[in-house]
Design an enzyme around this catalytic site. Structure first.
Site, PDB file in Angstrom:
ATOM      1  N   ASP A   1      -3.548  -4.462  -4.772  1.00 38.11           N
ATOM      2  CA  ASP A   1      -2.774  -3.226  -4.941  1.00 38.11           C
ATOM      3  C   ASP A   1      -1.329  -3.441  -5.367  1.00 38.11           C
ATOM      4  O   ASP A   1      -0.652  -2.477  -5.726  1.00 38.11           O
ATOM      5  CB  ASP A   1      -2.764  -2.378  -3.664  1.00 38.11           C
ATOM      6  CG  ASP A   1      -4.051  -1.624  -3.444  1.00 38.11           C
ATOM      7  OD1 ASP A   1      -4.748  -1.341  -4.426  1.00 38.11           O
ATOM      8  OD2 ASP A   1      -4.364  -1.305  -2.286  1.00 38.11           O
TER       9      ASP A   1
ATOM     10  N   ASP B   1       0.819  -1.220   0.000  1.00 38.04           N
ATOM     11  CA  ASP B   1       0.000   0.000   0.000  1.00 38.04           C
ATOM     12  C   ASP B   1       0.851   1.267   0.000  1.00 38.04           C
ATOM     13  O   ASP B   1       0.396   2.329   0.402  1.00 38.04           O
ATOM     14  CB  ASP B   1      -0.955  -0.003   1.199  1.00 38.04           C
ATOM     15  CG  ASP B   1      -2.071   1.015   1.069  1.00 38.04           C
ATOM     16  OD1 ASP B   1      -2.456   1.325  -0.075  1.00 38.04           O
ATOM     17  OD2 ASP B   1      -2.550   1.507   2.107  1.00 38.04           O
TER      18      ASP B   1
ATOM     19  N   ASP C   1     -12.265   1.461   5.760  1.00 39.85           N
ATOM     20  CA  ASP C   1     -11.122   1.744   4.898  1.00 39.85           C
ATOM     21  C   ASP C   1     -10.025   2.511   5.623  1.00 39.85           C
ATOM     22  O   ASP C   1      -8.914   2.619   5.122  1.00 39.85           O
ATOM     23  CB  ASP C   1     -11.567   2.565   3.684  1.00 39.85           C
ATOM     24  CG  ASP C   1     -12.549   1.823   2.798  1.00 39.85           C
ATOM     25  OD1 ASP C   1     -12.402   0.592   2.669  1.00 39.85           O
ATOM     26  OD2 ASP C   1     -13.448   2.467   2.235  1.00 39.85           O
TER      27      ASP C   1
END
Length: 359
Positions: A192, A154, A339
């Protein structure tokens, strides 16, 4: 995240893809409880397109059955595995809450993916994975598991962390694969890792792509019944022609059953199935796709990716989605888990779950 979103031809390779899909596949389910066991959920980032109409969510059965049309899916027609998760712990602890019936009906009843994230854990990962896959096998169901341990995860944002080095990740990959057993399992590869690869320097980029190929190979070597799907972001992020070569570098043609789109995001099913088709066409065809429909029932709120208000759950998880080239609709992100803007990333919020359920 600053980038869009949250939380991979020569003729011989084309033939190999067809052979891999012809072996049959499995549906996915999710252990939310193992999300707690494994760590956090990913935080998406999104840009872009204004919402487009989403298909209505299907009814909320607790199991999926039926026979998939021949040649349309790499997954077998099985029930998806539903594991215990944060939503179930909350429901058990709050039976009198006025929100509980709706949350139980729309979210608690559905299979969701199991994430293996959090702290680097080579000593326990094999057992953790085996607990999920063995329980699913005993139930005759198909689990969906999500390895999320890539270094520089991330880009250091909400869901940062991962293995301390690529050498450590290679060790972890083999240990993860060792827990997959011999029954069908869906593996959604490192959300990701490819869409956010631009935050890495050239050496780190090369190491990441080799690491992803290594994990995919370890998975398919350990369990030939496993189906690996590479994350590609979503329809408002990378152009199909731009992301396809990176997927090839990461080994999708050798080891992948297809791609995964919309993980932890809100893009409509219509937009995502069209995007998946375009990416697969860039790869030469012969692959499938899974779409995360966990929170896309009424599309995105502009470009907001982090706990936007007013969103709804989308199509129920199924391995029979009825869309050519799409192997499954999955709930990869766990509805109600945050989130990172309305609370700690991956924590369960009954208020958010109630909102997503239509309350």
């Amino acid at each position: 995240m600053e980038n869009p979103r949250t939380t991979p031809t020569p003729t011989p390779l084309r033939r190999r893809r067809s052979e891999r899909r012809a072996r049959g596949g499995r549906v996915l389910t999710a252990l939310t409880g193992v999300t707690l066991l494994a760590g956090l959920a990913i935080a998406p980032a999104a840009t872009g397109a204004s919402p487009s109409p989403a298909p209505p969510a299907s009814p909320a059965p607790s199991a999926d059955s039926g026979t998939a049309d021949a040649g349309t899916t790499a997954l077998p027609s099985m029930e998806l595995y539903r594991a215990e998760a944060g939503v179930h712990a909350w429901l058990d602890a709050n039976p009198g809450d006025h929100r509980a019936p709706l949350i139980a009906e729309r979210i608690g009843s559905q299979p969701q993916a199991v994430w293996f994230a959090g702290a680097y854990n080579p000593g326990t990962i094999t057992q953790q994975v085996a607990e999920v896959t063995s329980a699913a096998a005993a139930a005759g169901q198909l689990p969906v598991v999500v390895p999320y341990m890539i270094p520089f995860r991330d880009c250091g944002n909400h869901s940062g962390g991962g293995a301390p080095s690529f050498a450590a990740y290679a060790e972890w990959s083999g240990l993860f694969a060792a827990g997959l057993g011999s029954e069908p399992v869906v593996v959604v590869l490192e959300p990701d890792a490819i869409p956010l690869i631009d935050c890495l320097d050239n050496q780190q980029r090369a190491e990441r792509l080799a690491a992803l190929a290594g994990l995919a190979e370890a998975v398919t070597d350990a369990n030939p019944e496993a189906r690996v799907y590479y994350d590609v972001g979503h329809s408002a992020w990378h152009a199909p022609a731009a992301i396809a070569p990176t997927l090839v570098e990461a080994g999708i043609l050798e080891h992948g059953a297809g791609i995964a789109t919309n993980i932890s995001n809100y893009r409509t099913t219509t937009d995502e199935t069209a995007y998946a088709s375009a990416v697969i066409a860039e790869l030469g065809g012969g692959l499938g796709a899974v779409v995360d429909t966990s929170r896309n029932g009424n599309g995105p709120l502009g470009s907001e990716w982090c706990d936007p208000p007013g969103r709804l759950v989308g199509n129920n998880p199924t391995v029979n989605p009825g869309v050519p080239g799409v192997d499954a609709f999955l709930w990869i992100k766990l509805p109600g888990e945050l989130d990172g803007c309305d609370g700690p990333v991956g924590s369960f919020s009954p208020a958010k779950a109630y909102e997503l359920a239509g309350g």
